[in-house]
Design a protein around this motif. Sequence first.
Motif, short mmCIF file in Angstrom:
data_model
loop_
_atom_site.label_atom_id
_atom_site.label_comp_id
_atom_site.label_asym_id
_atom_site.label_seq_id
_atom_site.Cartn_x
_atom_site.Cartn_y
_atom_site.Cartn_z
N GLY A 21 0.81 -1.21 0.00
CA GLY A 21 0.00 0.00 0.00
C GLY A 21 0.85 1.27 0.00
O GLY A 21 0.43 2.31 -0.48
N THR A 24 3.55 0.70 -3.70
CA THR A 24 2.96 0.84 -5.04
C THR A 24 2.91 2.29 -5.53
O THR A 24 3.36 2.58 -6.64
N TYR A 271 -15.15 -8.52 -8.04
CA TYR A 271 -13.79 -8.79 -7.56
C TYR A 271 -13.81 -8.55 -6.05
O TYR A 271 -14.25 -7.50 -5.57
N GLY A 275 -7.26 -6.13 0.33
CA GLY A 275 -5.94 -5.52 0.38
C GLY A 275 -4.82 -6.48 0.70
O GLY A 275 -5.02 -7.70 0.81
N VAL A 302 -9.92 -13.07 -3.72
CA VAL A 302 -8.58 -13.28 -3.17
C VAL A 302 -8.72 -13.49 -1.66
O VAL A 302 -9.13 -12.59 -0.94
N TRP A 338 -0.83 -14.25 -4.15
CA TRP A 338 -0.94 -12.86 -4.60
C TRP A 338 -1.47 -12.81 -6.03
O TRP A 338 -0.98 -13.50 -6.92
N LEU A 339 -2.48 -12.00 -6.22
CA LEU A 339 -3.02 -11.82 -7.56
C LEU A 339 -2.94 -10.33 -7.84
O LEU A 339 -3.40 -9.52 -7.03
N ASN A 340 -2.34 -10.00 -8.96
CA ASN A 340 -2.17 -8.59 -9.26
C ASN A 340 -3.53 -7.92 -9.49
O ASN A 340 -4.27 -8.30 -10.38
N GLY A 358 -8.80 0.41 1.06
CA GLY A 358 -7.43 0.92 1.14
C GLY A 358 -7.34 1.99 0.05
O GLY A 358 -7.98 1.85 -1.00
N TRP A 359 -6.58 3.04 0.27
CA TRP A 359 -6.65 4.17 -0.65
C TRP A 359 -6.20 3.82 -2.07
O TRP A 359 -6.74 4.31 -3.06
N SER A 361 -6.57 1.01 -3.55
CA SER A 361 -7.69 0.29 -4.17
C SER A 361 -8.76 1.26 -4.64
O SER A 361 -9.34 1.09 -5.71
N GLU A 364 -7.53 2.94 -7.74
CA GLU A 364 -7.51 1.99 -8.86
C GLU A 364 -8.92 1.72 -9.37
O GLU A 364 -9.14 1.59 -10.58
N1 UDP Z 1 -2.91 -5.54 -4.29
C1 UDP Z 1 -2.76 -6.49 -5.30
N2 UDP Z 1 -3.21 -7.75 -5.06
C2 UDP Z 1 -3.77 -8.13 -3.89
C3 UDP Z 1 -3.94 -7.14 -2.87
C4 UDP Z 1 -3.50 -5.86 -3.11
O1 UDP Z 1 -2.25 -6.20 -6.37
O2 UDP Z 1 -4.15 -9.31 -3.73
C5 UDP Z 1 -2.39 -4.17 -4.51
C6 UDP Z 1 -3.48 -3.18 -4.78
O3 UDP Z 1 -3.72 -3.07 -6.17
C7 UDP Z 1 -2.94 -1.90 -4.17
C8 UDP Z 1 -2.08 -2.38 -3.02
O4 UDP Z 1 -1.72 -3.72 -3.34
O5 UDP Z 1 -2.17 -1.20 -5.10
C9 UDP Z 1 -2.81 -2.37 -1.70
O6 UDP Z 1 -2.99 -1.08 -1.26
P1 UDP Z 1 -4.34 -0.57 -0.59
O7 UDP Z 1 -4.09 0.85 -0.21
O8 UDP Z 1 -5.49 -0.80 -1.49
O9 UDP Z 1 -4.58 -1.46 0.69
P2 UDP Z 1 -3.62 -2.07 1.84
O10 UDP Z 1 -3.11 -3.32 1.26
O11 UDP Z 1 -2.56 -1.05 2.13
O12 UDP Z 1 -4.54 -2.31 2.98
#
Ligand code: UDP
Length: 461
Positions: A21, A24, A271, A275, A302, A338-340, A358-359, A361, A364
Motif C-alpha cells: 500500500g 505501489t 472482484y 488488500g 482473493v 498474490w493476484l495482481n 485501502g486508498w 484500491s 484503482e
Molecule cells: N494488491 C494487489 N493484489 C492483492 C492485494 C493488493 O495487487 O491481492 C495491490 C493493490 O492493487 C494496491 C495495493 O496492493 O495497489 C494495496 O494497497 P491498498 O491501499 O489498497 O490497501 P492495503 O493493502 O494497504 O490495505
Amino acid sequence: MSSSSDHKLAHVALLPSAGMGHLTPFLRLAALLTLQNVQVTFITPHSTVSLTESQALSRLFTSFPQIKHKQFHLLPLPKNPDDPFFQHFQLIKNSSHFLSPLLSALTPPLSVFITDMSLASTIIPITEAISLPNYVLFTSSAKMLTLFLSYPTLATSKAMDDLDETDVIKIRDLELMPKSLMPPPLLRKSNNILKSSFIEDGRKVAESSGILVNTFESFEQETLRKLNNGQVLPERLPSVVSIGPLPPCDFEKSQSQLTWLDDQPAGSVVYVSFGSRTALSREQVRELGEGLVRSGSRFVWVVKGEKVDREDNEGLEEIMGDELMERVKEKGLVVKNWLNQEDVLSHPAVGGFFSHCGWNSVMEAAWHGVRILAWAQHGDQKVNADIVERIGLGTWEKSWGWGAEMVVNAAEIAERIKEMMGNEALRIRALGIKEEARKAVGVGGSSHKGLAELINLWKKL
Ligand code: UDP
Ligand code: UDP
Ligand code: UDP
C-alpha cells in the motif's frame, strides 16, 4: 545550488516505507517521473517485509534500467513482531543514520528527496541537515491528510472528549470528521504505534517542502481547497499537490493470463479483495464464501489467511471445507496467492469491487471505473469509504462496522452484493469518475499540471 536552465535534469531520490500500500504509489511515481525526463534514484529498505514487495521492485528496475537503485540496509528485524509492517516503519527510522552518507554520495547532487509520510519525523531532520528540500508522498486520501496534520493538536486538546460516535470532531472552525470514522487506535487514551506516528510524523510533515497526494481535484475538491487555503493548519503548511490517480504501470502486470475472466460476460464479475495486509477470521471467510455463492454473481475472490503473504501456508480447503469449496468453484475463481489487482480491475468482465477501501484500491477502482461495495477493515478505511460513498463511486454498509468487530453473515453479504451489481446508476457514475480520473492526469489536467510545475521548480534547484 546551480543556476536555472531548462536543459538541466532534476534528480529526485525516493524512499518508500513498508507494505504494498505504501510501495505501489512510490513505484508509480518513479515511473511517471522517469517518463517526464527526471533522473530518479530509488532507495529501497533492505530487506522488505514481503516477497511481493521485492518482486515488484525488481520488475521496476528491469523495466526502467535508467532508474538508479540504492539499497538501504536495515538493522535486523525482531522475531515475530506484532504488526510486521508497522514494525518495519520503525526499523527504517531506527536505521536512518545510514542514510546521510548514502545521499551525500549521489551524483549528480540531488534536487529533492521524496519520502513516505510514515517516515517524516526521522527523515526530514536528516535532509534538513544537508539542505536538501524534502517532499512527502502521502499515500492515503487528502481527507486523511487533514486528520494527519490536525492530530498533533487534537491529541493534546479536549476536542474529542465527551463526543458521541456521530458527533463531528472540530478544531477551531474546521469540521474534521464524525468521530465514528476515526481509526480506532487514534481514539485510545493509551499509546500505540499509529498514534505516535500521527503525532510525530503529522507534526513534521507540516515542515516539509511540499506534500504530494495520490488523489485528484474533482474527487476531493473541498478537502484540497481547505488544505491549501489555511483552514487545516493556519500557521504554515507547505503546498499540497494532488498528483493522482498515479497510473498503474505495465511492469506491474503479471505474466499469467486470467483465462477464467476472459470467458465471462462484460461487467458480470465481482472482484473481492481486502488488500495486501488484512486477513479475515476463518468464520468470516466461510460466511463470505457462502454469501458470494448466494449472491448469484460470478466472482474473483482473493482469500488471505495471514497478514504477510510468505507466512500464509494454509490450504483453502482447510479454511472453507470441501463442500463449500466445491460450490464456490462452480461460480467463481478463488485465489490464495498474490493476484495482481491491476490485472483484475482492468479486465472488462469485472463490474464490481467488494473492497476494504485501502486508498490505492479506491484510486484503482476510480481509474478503471469499477463500482465499489465498501467494507472498512482498519485504519483509514472508514474515512476512505465515506469519500467513496459521497462521490458516488460506491455504497458502504456502515452497520458492518470495522472488519473484526463482528461476523457479517452470508445472507447480508449476498444481499449487498446483489444491490451493488444491480445498481445501474452507480455503474454509470463510476464510468463518469473514470473519465474525470483520466482527465486529471492527462495533458492539461489538474494532477498533470501540479506535477509538471513541481518538476520545473526542481530543475531550478
Ligand atoms: N494488491 C494487489 N493484489 C492483492 C492485494 C493488493 O495487487 O491481492 C495491490 C493493490 O492493487 C494496491 C495495493 O496492493 O495497489 C494495496 O494497497 P491498498 O491501499 O489498497 O490497501 P492495503 O493493502 O494497504 O490495505
Ligand atoms: N492492521 C491490519 N491492516 C491495517 C491496519 C491494521 O492488518 O490496515 C492490523 C494491525 O496491525 C493490528 C490489528 O490489525 O495488529 C488491529 O488493528 P488496529 O491497530 O487498527 O486496531 P483496531 O482496528 O483493532 O481497533
Ligand atoms: N500510518 C502512518 N504511520 C504509521 C502507521 C500508519 O503514517 O506508523 C498511516 C497509514 O499509511 C495510513 C493511515 O496511517 O495512511 C492509517 O493506517 P493504516 O493502518 O490503514 O495503514 P495502511 O494499511 O494504509 O498502510
